[in-house]
Design a protein around this motif. Structure first.
Motif, PDB file in Angstrom:
ATOM      1  N   SER A 190       0.860  -1.178   0.000  1.00  0.00           N
ATOM      2  CA  SER A 190       0.000   0.000   0.000  1.00  0.00           C
ATOM      3  C   SER A 190       0.898   1.229   0.000  1.00  0.00           C
ATOM      4  O   SER A 190       1.769   1.382   0.870  1.00  0.00           O
ATOM      5  N   HIS A 197      -5.822   8.557   0.936  1.00  0.00           N
ATOM      6  CA  HIS A 197      -5.603   7.302   1.663  1.00  0.00           C
ATOM      7  C   HIS A 197      -6.855   6.426   1.674  1.00  0.00           C
ATOM      8  O   HIS A 197      -6.752   5.193   1.703  1.00  0.00           O
ATOM      9  N   ASN A 201      -6.800   2.586   0.552  1.00  0.00           N
ATOM     10  CA  ASN A 201      -7.263   1.514   1.451  1.00  0.00           C
ATOM     11  C   ASN A 201      -8.351   0.665   0.799  1.00  0.00           C
ATOM     12  O   ASN A 201      -8.400  -0.556   1.008  1.00  0.00           O
TER      13      ASN A 201
END
Length: 324
Positions: A190, A197, A201
């Motif tokens: 990631s 973000h 995710n």
């Protein structure tokens, strides 16, 4: 007039290329046998025996494929035991299993090997037709192994420092080829540099749910960020401003006293900074500024410089020519 060995090798090379393009596995077996008869050396055996075994496996001749490796182990001293194990493992994927019958495990295993710098070239040399059943594959970037970076942005330094605040069960890697930091979660990378973000995710969650091919941690490119020890952070801060020593002693005690009841025989040298305890550390420091006559802006600058020094020193070591 009898042909020279060079002429014979050239013709064999041309036939090999043609048979590969035609997916003529039987023809390739004959070519491998002729190579071995013409130049029976370690290099020829290393290249031809796994390819020959693979072709037998693709023709459904599983027993012959396994027998082809008999005596291959004698090359261990010359080519390395690891190469032998890897070659056999690659061919074993195709024994009693046609690529059209591959499940996710087989697909992901082969994809992982192709994406790994240490095994990619070996796999390509054996499974020459991998694109027929895997499609276009992003192969390992072997040139990335040689990359050495000399410039580090403020963003990179900040992210490296944040990564060092990881817990022992978290894995955060610096990718030297890309000069970026990634968190490795349940087998997938990631990107820690993205602005969104939430989207990153969600992307990670989808890959986990769909059991995509895992991302390989290549030890030649990926380097696990060390956890930041409390005493090392303290040393870096004092290097910037020794006047902070009494405040740091108080902050260190605060962290230590909060942990000593949970860990037997805890030493201050055992403590690592995390995103859980560092806010408490900062709170003690900022609440004690009047003692040393510093402003909040000055302390913020000191901490930033200390953090950048820690990150930069580690990055410079990783990007040196030192062996790891």
């Amino acid at each position: 007039m009898e042909k020279s060995n060079d002429q014979k090798l050239k013709e064999l090379s041309e036939r090999e290329a043609f048979f590969k393009s035609e997916r003529n596995f039987a023809g390739l077996i004959d070519v491998c046998n002729e190579y071995l008869e013409l130049v029976d050396c370690a290099y020829t055996r290393e290249r031809c025996i796994p390819l020959k075994a693979y072709c037998h496996a693709r023709l459904g001749e599983d027993k012959v494929a396994q027998e082809t490796f008999e005596g291959y182990g004698f090359l261990a001293m010359l080519i390395g035991q690891e190469v032998i194990y890897q070659s056999i493992a690659i061919v074993n994927l195709f024994i009693q299993k046609d690529p059209i019958e591959f499940d996710k495990f087989h697909f992901n295993t082969l994809l992982s090997w192709l994406r790994h710098a240490e095994t990619s070239k070996l796999v390509q040399g054996i499974v020459f037709d991998y694109e027929d059943f895997l499609g276009e594959v992003e192969l390992a970037n072997e040139s990335g192994v040689k990359v050495r970076n000399k410039e580090y942005t403020e963003e990179l330094l900040e992210i490296v420092f944040v990564g060092m605040l990881r817990f022992s069960d978290q894995n955060v890697y610096y990718n030297r080829a890309e000069n970026k930091v990634f968190m490795h979660v349940e087998g997938y990378f990631s990107d820690m540099h993205v602005q969104n973000h939430k989207a990153e995710n969600e992307k990670l969650a989808k890959r986990i749910v769909h059991t995509d091919a895992p991302d390989i941690v290549d030890e030649n490119i990926h380097f696990l960020l060390p956890r930041l020890r409390l005493i090392d952070y303290c040393t870096a801060i004092l290097k910037q401003a020794s006047v902070l020593e009494p405040i740091l002693e108080r902050a260190n005690s605060k962290i230590y006293n909060g942990l000593k009841y949970h860990y037997e025989d805890l030493e201050i040298s055992d403590i690592s900074m995390t995103d859980h305890n560092i806010p408490e550390y900062y709170k003690v420091m900022f609440n004690s500024l009047e003692e040393v006559g510093l402003k909040e802006s000055e302390l913020t600058e000191i901490l930033t410089d200390a953090q950048n020094d820690i990150a930069r020193n580690w990055l410079e070591e990783i990007n040196s020519d030192k062996d790891f």
